[in-house]
Design a protein around this motif. Structure first.
Motif, short mmCIF file in Angstrom:
data_model
loop_
_atom_site.label_atom_id
_atom_site.label_comp_id
_atom_site.label_asym_id
_atom_site.label_seq_id
_atom_site.Cartn_x
_atom_site.Cartn_y
_atom_site.Cartn_z
N ILE A 1 7.67 8.65 1.25
CA ILE A 1 6.96 8.20 0.04
C ILE A 1 6.84 6.67 -0.04
O ILE A 1 6.12 6.15 -0.89
CB ILE A 1 7.63 8.73 -1.23
CG1 ILE A 1 9.08 8.20 -1.33
CG2 ILE A 1 7.61 10.24 -1.25
CD1 ILE A 1 9.78 8.63 -2.62
N GLY A 2 7.54 5.95 0.80
CA GLY A 2 7.44 4.50 0.79
C GLY A 2 8.43 3.85 -0.15
O GLY A 2 9.57 4.31 -0.28
N TYR A 3 7.99 2.79 -0.83
CA TYR A 3 8.86 1.99 -1.69
C TYR A 3 8.74 2.45 -3.14
O TYR A 3 7.63 2.60 -3.67
CB TYR A 3 8.49 0.51 -1.63
CG TYR A 3 8.61 -0.12 -0.27
CD1 TYR A 3 9.74 -0.84 0.09
CD2 TYR A 3 7.58 -0.02 0.67
CE1 TYR A 3 9.85 -1.44 1.34
CE2 TYR A 3 7.68 -0.61 1.92
CZ TYR A 3 8.82 -1.33 2.24
OH TYR A 3 8.92 -1.91 3.47
N THR A 4 9.89 2.61 -3.80
CA THR A 4 9.90 2.93 -5.23
C THR A 4 11.01 2.13 -5.91
O THR A 4 12.03 1.83 -5.29
CB THR A 4 10.14 4.43 -5.49
OG1 THR A 4 11.37 4.82 -4.87
CG2 THR A 4 9.00 5.27 -4.95
N SER A 5 10.80 1.79 -7.17
CA SER A 5 11.79 1.04 -7.93
C SER A 5 12.19 1.82 -9.18
O SER A 5 11.32 2.39 -9.86
CB SER A 5 11.23 -0.32 -8.35
OG SER A 5 12.09 -0.95 -9.29
N PRO A 6 13.48 1.82 -9.53
CA PRO A 6 13.93 2.52 -10.73
C PRO A 6 13.83 1.68 -12.00
O PRO A 6 14.24 2.13 -13.07
CB PRO A 6 15.40 2.84 -10.41
CG PRO A 6 15.84 1.69 -9.56
CD PRO A 6 14.63 1.31 -8.73
N LEU A 7 13.31 0.45 -11.90
CA LEU A 7 13.23 -0.41 -13.08
C LEU A 7 12.41 0.26 -14.18
O LEU A 7 11.33 0.79 -13.93
CB LEU A 7 12.60 -1.75 -12.72
CG LEU A 7 13.40 -2.68 -11.79
CD1 LEU A 7 12.59 -3.92 -11.45
CD2 LEU A 7 14.73 -3.07 -12.42
N THR A 8 12.93 0.21 -15.41
CA THR A 8 12.20 0.80 -16.53
C THR A 8 11.23 -0.19 -17.18
O THR A 8 10.31 0.21 -17.87
CB THR A 8 13.18 1.31 -17.60
OG1 THR A 8 14.05 0.24 -18.01
CG2 THR A 8 14.03 2.45 -17.04
N GLY B 1 0.80 -1.23 0.00
CA GLY B 1 0.00 0.00 0.00
C GLY B 1 0.82 1.27 0.00
O GLY B 1 0.29 2.35 -0.27
N ARG B 2 2.11 1.15 0.28
CA ARG B 2 3.01 2.31 0.26
C ARG B 2 4.12 2.11 -0.77
O ARG B 2 5.27 2.45 -0.54
CB ARG B 2 3.62 2.54 1.64
CG ARG B 2 2.63 2.85 2.75
CD ARG B 2 3.35 3.42 3.96
NE ARG B 2 3.97 4.71 3.64
CZ ARG B 2 5.15 5.11 4.11
NH1 ARG B 2 5.87 4.32 4.90
NH2 ARG B 2 5.64 6.30 3.78
N SER B 3 3.76 1.53 -1.91
CA SER B 3 4.77 1.23 -2.93
C SER B 3 4.23 1.59 -4.32
O SER B 3 3.03 1.83 -4.50
CB SER B 3 5.12 -0.26 -2.91
OG SER B 3 4.10 -1.04 -3.52
N ASP B 4 5.15 1.59 -5.30
CA ASP B 4 4.74 1.79 -6.69
C ASP B 4 4.59 0.46 -7.42
O ASP B 4 4.50 0.43 -8.64
CB ASP B 4 5.70 2.72 -7.43
CG ASP B 4 7.14 2.19 -7.46
OD1 ASP B 4 7.42 1.16 -6.81
OD2 ASP B 4 7.99 2.82 -8.12
N LEU B 5 4.58 -0.64 -6.67
CA LEU B 5 4.32 -1.94 -7.27
C LEU B 5 2.81 -2.13 -7.39
O LEU B 5 2.07 -1.91 -6.43
CB LEU B 5 4.91 -3.05 -6.39
CG LEU B 5 4.69 -4.49 -6.88
CD1 LEU B 5 5.41 -4.73 -8.21
CD2 LEU B 5 5.17 -5.50 -5.83
N VAL C 1 12.17 -9.64 -7.46
CA VAL C 1 12.95 -8.76 -8.33
C VAL C 1 12.68 -7.30 -7.99
O VAL C 1 13.59 -6.47 -7.92
CB VAL C 1 12.63 -9.04 -9.81
CG1 VAL C 1 13.21 -7.95 -10.72
CG2 VAL C 1 13.17 -10.41 -10.22
N TYR C 2 11.41 -6.99 -7.77
CA TYR C 2 11.05 -5.63 -7.38
C TYR C 2 11.79 -5.23 -6.10
O TYR C 2 12.37 -4.13 -6.02
CB TYR C 2 9.55 -5.52 -7.17
CG TYR C 2 9.11 -4.19 -6.59
CD1 TYR C 2 8.91 -3.09 -7.41
CD2 TYR C 2 8.92 -4.04 -5.22
CE1 TYR C 2 8.53 -1.86 -6.88
CE2 TYR C 2 8.55 -2.83 -4.67
CZ TYR C 2 8.35 -1.74 -5.51
OH TYR C 2 7.99 -0.52 -4.97
#
Length: 247
Positions: free
Chosen positions: A177-184, A119-123, A166-167
């Motif tokens: 802001i929580g969790y964020t990933s730089p994967l394109t 709930g606090r991620s961009d996944l 992987v995430y």
């Protein structure tokens, strides 16, 4: 039971401790690997793994182990449980500030842990949705006749959960802001092929044990057996004869 290397403190300690109990009890190798991650990634892993473990156990242990008659009787309720589980996952993602889960198989503690991570991620919830689709195939007992059917099943049964790991390997955590990933590319892009390969290895490793049960427990596409000019019965007899010869 193995304890988490990273101590869990604060008002949400019970939620993640409950997830830790589920994860540590069910998959030692993956659990130990995940516990090498940093504390915040550990928490995300525990929430994700525990949430998937709950519904997987309902299908594997609570449904697939039943007799034919019992499965026919339990099929509709099991499919409803999967639907409710998926709704809980989506609620944890969309209503991250809502501490009350939708009605379903996830406990309040697991729901809270997921709400505080997913709930606090961009996944997105895609890995959970894909897993739900694979489990519906299991419950419906759809025949796996072609290789394409097998690959479609793997997308949810093994590649989707692997994509979460992987995430986590790429994700960064910020208190604001929580969790964020730089994967394109989506995490599934990076996880898919290796996850399917590992699943094939898993099938072959466990074949001597799985072949003892009903044919539905052996995940080998019919077209592969036809191409090899062999039946599951012949595989079962060959494995049984080999064990007899080794006595």
């Amino acid at each position: 039971m193995t304890r988490m290397p990273a101590p869990i403190d604060g008002p949400n300690a019970d939620a993640f401790s409950a997830c830790n109990d589920l994860a540590a009890a069910k998959n030692a190798n993956l659990y130990r690997a995940a516990m090498r991650l940093g504390p915040e990634r550990q928490r995300f892993f525990l929430a994700a793994y525990a949430s998937m473990r709950v519904i997987d156990d309902i299908v594997d242990d609570g449904f697939l182990e039943l007799t034919d008659h019992e499965r026919d009787y339990a099929r509709e309720d099991t499919l409803i449980a999967i639907d409710h589980w998926q709704q809980q996952i989506q609620a944890a993602k969309i209503d991250g500030d809502n501490p009350h889960p939708e009605s379903g198989p996830l406990s309040q503690q697991v729901f809270d842990a997921l709400r505080l991570t997913l709930g606090r991620s961009d996944l997105e919830v895609d890995p959970w949705v894909d897993l739900a689709d694979a489990l519906r195939r299991d419950v419906a007992e759809d025949p796996m006749d072609e290789w394409d059917n097998f690959i479609a099943y793997c997308e949810g049964a093994t590649a989707a959960p692997a994509s979460i790991f992987v995430y986590l390997l790429s994700a960064r955590f910020d208190n604001e802001i929580g969790y964020t990933s730089p994967l394109t590319n989506p995490p599934l892009y990076h996880a898919r092929d290796m996850a399917i390969f590992c699943y094939v290895v898993h099938i072959l490793r466990d074949l001597p044990d799985d072949i003892k049960g009903p044919d539905r427990l052996v995940t080998i596409p019919a077209e592969i057996l036809i191409a090899a000019d062999i039946t599951l019965g012949e595989i079962r007899n060959a494995i049984g004869q080999k064990k007899y010869d080794e006595l």
